[in-house]
Write an enzyme that holds these catalytic residues in place. Structure first.
Site, PDB file in Angstrom:
ATOM      1  N   CYS A  77       0.960  -1.324   0.162  1.00  0.00           N
ATOM      2  CA  CYS A  77       0.047  -0.118   0.096  1.00  0.00           C
ATOM      3  C   CYS A  77       0.962   1.291  -0.076  1.00  0.00           C
ATOM      4  O   CYS A  77       1.577   1.435   0.837  1.00  0.00           O
ATOM      5  CB  CYS A  77      -0.908  -0.185   1.169  1.00  0.00           C
ATOM      6  SG  CYS A  77      -1.797   1.524   1.319  1.00  0.00           S
ATOM      7  N   CYS A  80       0.413   3.039   3.603  1.00  0.00           N
ATOM      8  CA  CYS A  80       1.029   2.897   4.691  1.00  0.00           C
ATOM      9  C   CYS A  80       2.071   1.735   4.696  1.00  0.00           C
ATOM     10  O   CYS A  80       2.566   1.147   5.580  1.00  0.00           O
ATOM     11  CB  CYS A  80      -0.168   2.106   5.686  1.00  0.00           C
ATOM     12  SG  CYS A  80      -0.932   0.762   5.246  1.00  0.00           S
ATOM     13  N   CYS A 124      -7.260  -1.072   1.601  1.00  0.00           N
ATOM     14  CA  CYS A 124      -6.128  -1.441   2.587  1.00  0.00           C
ATOM     15  C   CYS A 124      -6.494  -1.670   3.961  1.00  0.00           C
ATOM     16  O   CYS A 124      -7.166  -1.114   4.570  1.00  0.00           O
ATOM     17  CB  CYS A 124      -4.837  -0.604   2.741  1.00  0.00           C
ATOM     18  SG  CYS A 124      -3.528  -0.829   3.886  1.00  0.00           S
ATOM     19  N   CYS A 127      -4.726   1.025   6.441  1.00  0.00           N
ATOM     20  CA  CYS A 127      -4.891   2.630   6.327  1.00  0.00           C
ATOM     21  C   CYS A 127      -6.218   2.996   5.947  1.00  0.00           C
ATOM     22  O   CYS A 127      -6.837   4.053   5.837  1.00  0.00           O
ATOM     23  CB  CYS A 127      -3.853   3.194   5.930  1.00  0.00           C
ATOM     24  SG  CYS A 127      -3.930   3.097   3.963  1.00  0.00           S
ATOM     25  N   CYS A 147      -8.471  -6.187  -9.168  1.00  0.00           N
ATOM     26  CA  CYS A 147      -8.210  -5.165 -10.321  1.00  0.00           C
ATOM     27  C   CYS A 147      -7.768  -3.843  -9.422  1.00  0.00           C
ATOM     28  O   CYS A 147      -8.461  -3.084  -8.988  1.00  0.00           O
ATOM     29  CB  CYS A 147      -9.252  -4.897 -11.237  1.00  0.00           C
ATOM     30  SG  CYS A 147      -8.833  -3.925 -12.475  1.00  0.00           S
TER      31      CYS A 147
END
Length: 158
Positions: A77, A80, A124, A127, A147
């Site tokens: 991510c 984070c 995510c 976060c 995707c």
């Protein structure tokens, strides 16, 4: 500017939004390990990543170099740095976005509901950043296609 995230966070989910399967994310707004103010997110992220991760925008298809990246490594991510996907689950979906058939354990969260057109929104887990959508038209063994927006990810080679 109204976005799905702002609408949901404000509790303004309409019948139209519910029909599109956009319910669920607003209720999770305060449950993330990593939290920052909107101003902090805006300062730390490039503009395109900020719009995708924090306002659920979608990057233009075919614009991410990560779509055609097939080196061994881990996709994390951008908000984070939580590891999200292994390169071993990446495949060429032909859609113009990086696609995976499975996330790493305890890496992502899905919004409740979903729609045929947009799939189920994927965030995510740490976060709450918007990553993309998951669809039921992927390859074996899961049959899923995660995707993802390339601007929401970073890649670290193995």
């Amino acid at each position: 500017m109204t976005t799905r995230r702002n609408l949901l966070a404000a509790g303004g989910l309409s019948a139209f939004g519910a029909a599109l399967g956009l319910a669920g994310f607003g209720a999770r707004a305060e449950t993330f390990e990593v939290t920052r103010s909107d101003a902090e997110w805006k300062r730390m992220l490039p503009p395109d990543a900020y719009e995708v991760l924090r306002h659920a925008r979608t990057e233009r298809a075919g614009t991410s170099p990560l779509d055609k990246n097939y080196r061994k490594g881990t996709y994390s991510c951008r908000g984070c740095d939580l590891p999200l996907f292994s390169s071993t689950t990446k495949f060429d979906s032909g859609t113009g976005w990086p696609s995976f058939w499975q996330p790493l354990p305890n890496a992502t969260a899905k919004s409740a509901g979903g729609s045929i057109m947009w799939g189920t929104e994927v965030h995510c887990r740490r976060c709450g950043g918007h990553l993309g959508h998951v669809f039921n038209d992927g390859p074996k063994p899961t049959g899923l296609r995660y995707c993802m927006n390339g601007v929401a990810l970073t890649f670290r080679a193995a």
